[in-house]
Design an enzyme around this catalytic site. Structure first.
Site, PDB file in Angstrom:
ATOM      1  N   GLU A 278       0.795  -1.258   0.213  1.00 46.46           N
ATOM      2  CA  GLU A 278      -0.087  -0.111   0.074  1.00 46.46           C
ATOM      3  C   GLU A 278       0.888   1.359   0.218  1.00 46.46           C
ATOM      4  O   GLU A 278       0.517   2.390  -0.783  1.00 46.46           O
ATOM      5  CB  GLU A 278      -0.898  -0.005   1.335  1.00 46.46           C
ATOM      6  CG  GLU A 278      -2.139  -0.845   0.872  1.00 46.46           C
ATOM      7  CD  GLU A 278      -1.905  -2.332   1.543  1.00 46.46           C
ATOM      8  OE1 GLU A 278      -0.587  -2.627   2.066  1.00 46.46           O
ATOM      9  OE2 GLU A 278      -2.744  -2.999   1.293  1.00 46.46           O
TER      10      GLU A 278
ATOM     11  N   HIS B 220     -10.520  -4.914  10.427  1.00 47.14           N
ATOM     12  CA  HIS B 220     -11.167  -4.328   9.232  1.00 47.14           C
ATOM     13  C   HIS B 220     -12.484  -3.320   9.536  1.00 47.14           C
ATOM     14  O   HIS B 220     -13.387  -3.362   8.797  1.00 47.14           O
ATOM     15  CB  HIS B 220     -11.665  -5.609   8.638  1.00 47.14           C
ATOM     16  CG  HIS B 220     -10.774  -6.178   7.747  1.00 47.14           C
ATOM     17  ND1 HIS B 220      -9.648  -7.001   8.017  1.00 47.14           N
ATOM     18  CD2 HIS B 220     -10.856  -6.188   6.300  1.00 47.14           C
ATOM     19  CE1 HIS B 220      -9.275  -7.608   7.042  1.00 47.14           C
ATOM     20  NE2 HIS B 220      -9.759  -6.914   5.806  1.00 47.14           N
TER      21      HIS B 220
END
Lengths: 334, 326
Positions: B60, B129
C-alpha cells in the site's frame, strides 16, 4: 572527453564543495536554520551521474542531502542558497528549506526527509515517462541506509515487474546516520540486494568521477533502451557528519576518515588532470578563487539581499490557490 | 434518470474520467482482472487495458507513492486502497508526501491524486477491518477529504476529485456500496466543498457524514413522529469544513447533535462542536451532544459489535436528550 569538459567538471566539483562549506559557515552564523546535511566528499557521484543524464528532461529525485543534486540537475545555485536562507526567491519560495529543494523546470522533483520515501515516487515518475511514450527516465539517488526501508523492497518489486525506466543510484557512504553499515545491514554489498527482484545492478568506486561517468552511462543506456530498472551502487564517504549536530568521533575513527580523505574525489580528479596536463596547479588555484568569488559575490549576496516570504502569504500553496469552481464549488444551500 | 448502486456510481465516474482524459489511470489491489473487491472498477480493465487499470502488489505505501510520483509528472491516478485500515500503511506517502509536496515546493509541484477507500464498520469484520480514520486525514493540512453520502454524490464528487489539482481522500463505506439512488443519465459533477442541508427543520440540527448521515436521516424520521423538526446536514467535505452552513443552521435551531461512527477522541464530532462553540455559542439553548463509537477496538461478536457502533436509535435518543425530552 574534451579538455574543456574535464575542466568544467573539475570546476563544478570545486564549486559544489565550496557551496557546501559556505552553507556550513552560514549555518554557524545562524543564517541557515533547521537541519543541514552536507554532501562534501560525495561530489563525484551526483556530478558524474547527472553529467550523463538529459538535464531538464530526465526526472531526478533524492533524499535530504540534496543541494548538489538539485544544482547539477539544473536548479540555479542562487535559488538553492536563497532557499537555505528561507527567502521568497528560494527554489521552494522559502517553504521547504535545505531538505526540500524543488525545481520542476529542471525536472528536479525534490529532496525528501523521510528515508526511502523517494523510491516509490521515482517509480511513479518513471511510470509517467513510460506511459507517455517518451524515452525519458527517472533517476533516484539515495543512501545505503534507505535500503532497509520497506519502500526499497516494495518499489524494487514494482519497478522490475513493470519494467519501469528508473535508475536507482545508491550512494553507499557506509553509515546510516551514525550506524556503520555492517551494524545495520545483513548484506553490506548493496547491489546484491536487488537480485531477488531480478534487477540488473553493479558496484563501483564513487570517488573517481571517470569511473562514475562510465558506469552511469552504461546503466542509463540500459534503462533508456527499455530494459527496465537498473540499480547502481557507488562506494563513497561523507566527510562531514550526517547533519550539523552529530559528532563523527563517536562512531568512526580518525584513521578511517584520513584514509577516505586521501581518496577525496576533487583531489583525485585534480591530480589526474594535472598529470594529463589538462590543467596546471596555477589553473586550479585560479579556479578556486573564481569559485569563491562567485559564491560570495553572486550566490550568497543574492540570498542575503532577497526578501523573506510575506507573512500574509502563510496560507498560500496549501491547496491549489486558483481552484476551478466547477469541481470545487463550494456547494450553495438554498 | 437511472437507478444506480453506489458501486455502480463509482464505476461510472471512473469510466467517464478515463474516457475524458488519457492522463487518468486507476491503480490498486485486485482492481483490474478481478474488477475490485466492491466491483467499483469492474469491466474497466477489459475496456481500458492493463496500462490504465493497474493491478498492484499488496504494497500500500509504495503503490500509493508510485501514484503520487506519477501525478507529479502530470498524470491523474485514482488509487484504491481496499480498506481504510490498510491506508495506515500508506500514511507516509499520503501525509508526509502528497499532502506536503505542494507547500514545501512553494506551489511549484502538485499531486493531483485521488485515494479512494471504504472506511467504516460493516458486519463482523473485527478490529482490523473496521477502522474509520477520517479524523487522521481531516487533521492533515494539504489534503481534501470528502465523504459522499450516496450514489449521486459518489459519482459527481469522484469526477470532481479527479479533475481537482489537490490530493483528495475519498472515503466510501462498506455498508453503502449497494445503496441505490436515481442519478442523471447525462454527465454531471458535484462540488467537493460545502456542507449540504439535506432536510430542513427548525428544532434541532443533526450533523453527519456518509454512514452517520444516513443514521441522522433515519433519526429525523423518528423525531418527526414525536413532533420534533430536525434539520439534517451532510458535511460532504471533512476538509475543508463548511463552518458557515453549520453556524447558520445552529443559529436557526439553537440545538445541535453530531453523529460519527468513529471513537470520540479528537474526532469529527469534537471538531464540529468546537466550531459551534467558537462561532455561535450564544445561539445554543442546550448542551451539544456527540454520538460516537465506544472507545474499544471493534469486536467480532455481533452483539458486541452492535453495542460498540452507533445506530439510528442512538442518534434519536441523543436528539431527545438535546431537546430535554429525556
Amino acid at each position: 572527453m574534451k579538455a574543456a569538459d574535464q575542466k568544467r567538471l573539475l570546476r563544478e566539483m570545486i564549486f559544489f564543495r565550496r557551496f557546501e562549506e559556505r552553507c556550513f559557515e552560514a549555518y554557524m552564523e545562524h543564517k541557515i536554520g533547521g537541519f543541514l546535511h552536507l554532501y562534501s566528499g560525495q561530489e563525484a557521484v551526483a556530478t558524474g551521474v547527472l553529467e550523463m543524464t538529459r538535464r531538464g528532461k530526465d526526472y531526478v529525485i533524492t533524499g535530504y542531502r540534496d543541494h548538489v543534486h538539485a544544482i547539477k540537475a539544473g536548479a540555479p545555485a542562487r535559488e538553492v542558497m536563497a532557499e537555505l536562507y528561507g527567502k521568497e526567491t528560494g527554489s521552494s519560495r522559502g517553504r521547504g528549506g535545505s531538505m526540500h529543494i524543488f525545481d520542476p523546470t529542471a525536472h528536479f522533483m525534490g529532496g525528501y526527509a523521510l528515508v526511502g520515501q523517494p523510491f516509490p515516487l521515482a517509480a511513479g515518475l518513471a511510470l509517467a515517462c513510460k506511459y507517455k511514450g517518451t524515452d525519458e527516465i527517472a533517476v533516484c539517488f539515495l543512501g545505503d541506509g534507505a535500503n532497509n526501508q520497506g519502500t526499497f523492497h516494495e518499489t524494487m518489486n514494482m519497478a522490475s515487474l513493470w519494467h519501469l525506466p528508473v535508475l536507482f543510484v545508491c550512494e553507499n557512504n557506509q553509515y546510516a546516520i551514525g550506524t556503520r553499515i555492517d551494524r545495520s545491514t545483513a548484506v553490506t554489498d548493496q547491489y546484491k540486494r536487488v537480485c531477488g527482484y531480478n534487477i540488473s545492478s553493479s558496484q563501483h568506486d564513487g570517488q573517481d568521477i571517470d569511473t562514475v561517468m562510465d558506469a552511469a552511462a552504461k546503466a542509463i543506456e540500459h534503462v533508456r533502451s527499455g530494459k527496465g530498472p537498473y540499480f547502481i551502487e557507488f562506494l563513497t564517504y561523507r566527510q562531514r557528519g550526517h547533519s550539523m549536530s552529530d559528532k563523527t568521533a563517536a562512531y568512526r575513527s580518525k584513521e578511517e576518515e584520513a584514509e577516505w580523505a586521501r581518496r577525496d574525489p576533487i583531489t583525485l580528479y585534480r591530480d589526474k588532470l594535472v598529470k594529463a596536463k589538462v590543467v596546471t596547479d596555477a589553473d586550479v588555484k585560479a579556479m578556486e578563487r573564481d569559485v569563491s568569488n562567485e559564491i560570495e559575490n553572486d550566490i550568497v549576496k543574492f540570498a542575503e539581499e532577497s526578501p523573506v516570504p510575506k507573512v500574509e502569504d502563510l496560507n498560500k500553496y496549501v491547496l491549489d490557490d486558483n481552484p476551478d469552481p466547477r469541481w470545487i464549488g463550494p456547494l450553495q444551500n438554498s | 434518470m437511472a437507478e444506480l448502486a453506489y458501486w455502480e456510481a463509482i464505476r461510472r465516474a471512473h469510466d467517464e474520467e478515463l474516457a475524458n482524459d488519457p492522463m487518468v489511470i486507476a491503480m490498486g489491489e485486485d482492481i483490474g482482472v478481478v474488477g475490485g473487491t466492491y466491483k467499483a472498477t469492474s469491466g474497466l480493465y477489459q475496456k481500458y487495458g492493463e496500462k490504465r487499470i493497474i493491478d498492484t502488489p499488496i504494497s500500500e505505501n509504495s503503490y500509493t507513492g508510485v501514484g503520487i510520483g506519477a501525478s507529479m509528472a502530470g498524470m491523474r491516478p485514482i488509487i484504491e486502497i481496499m480498506s481504510i485500515n490498510f491506508a495506515l500503511l500508506a500514511l507516509d506517502t499520503l501525509i508526509n508526501a502528497a499532502a506536503k509536496i505542494r507547500y514545501m515546493s512553494g506551489g511549484r509541484v502538485s499531486c493531483p491524486i485521488v485515494m479512494r477507500t471504504p472506511g467504516g464498520t460493516a458486519h463482523q469484520l473485527a478490529a482490523q477491518h473496521s477502522a474509520r480514520l477520517a479524523r487522521v486525514f481531516m487533521s492533515t493540512s494539504g489534503l481534501r477529504v470528502v465523504t459522499p453520502r450516496g450514489p449521486m454524490e459518489a459519482c459527481g464528487m469522484l469526477k470532481s476529485a479527479v479533475r481537482c489539482n489537490d490530493p483528495v481522500i475519498f472515503i466510501e463505506h462498506e455498508r453503502m456500496y449497494n445503496m441505490r439512488e436515481d442519478v442523471p443519465e447525462t454527465e454531471f459533477f458535484r462540488p467537493l466543498e460545502g456542507a449540504e442541508i439535506v432536510r430542513k427543520g427548525t428544532d434541532i440540527t443533526l450533523i453527519g457524514y456518509n454512514w452517520s448521515f444516513v443514521l441522522c436521516m433515519k433519526a429525523a424520521d423518528m423525531l418527526a413522529k414525536d413532533g420534533i423538526s430536525a434539520e439534517v446536514i451532510d458535511l460532504r467535505s471533512l476538509k475543508p469544513l463548511d463552518r458557515e452552513t453549520i453556524r447558520r443552521s445552529v443559529e436557526k435551531t439553537h440545538r445541535v447533535l453530531v453523529a460519527e461512527e468513529d471513537e470520540a477522541a479528537v474526532g469529527t464530532g469534537a471538531e464540529i462542536i468546537s466550531i459551534v462553540i467558537e462561532d455561535c455559542f450564544f445561539a445554543l439553548d442546550a448542551q451539544p451532544v456527540r454520538i460516537h463509537a465506544a472507545d474499544v477496538p471493534v469486536p467480532y461478536a455481533a452483539n458486541l459489535e452492535h453495542a460498540a457502533i452507533p445506530d439510528e436509535h442512538d442518534v434519536y435518543k441523543g436528539a431527545l436528550k438535546v431537546m430535554g425530552r429525556i
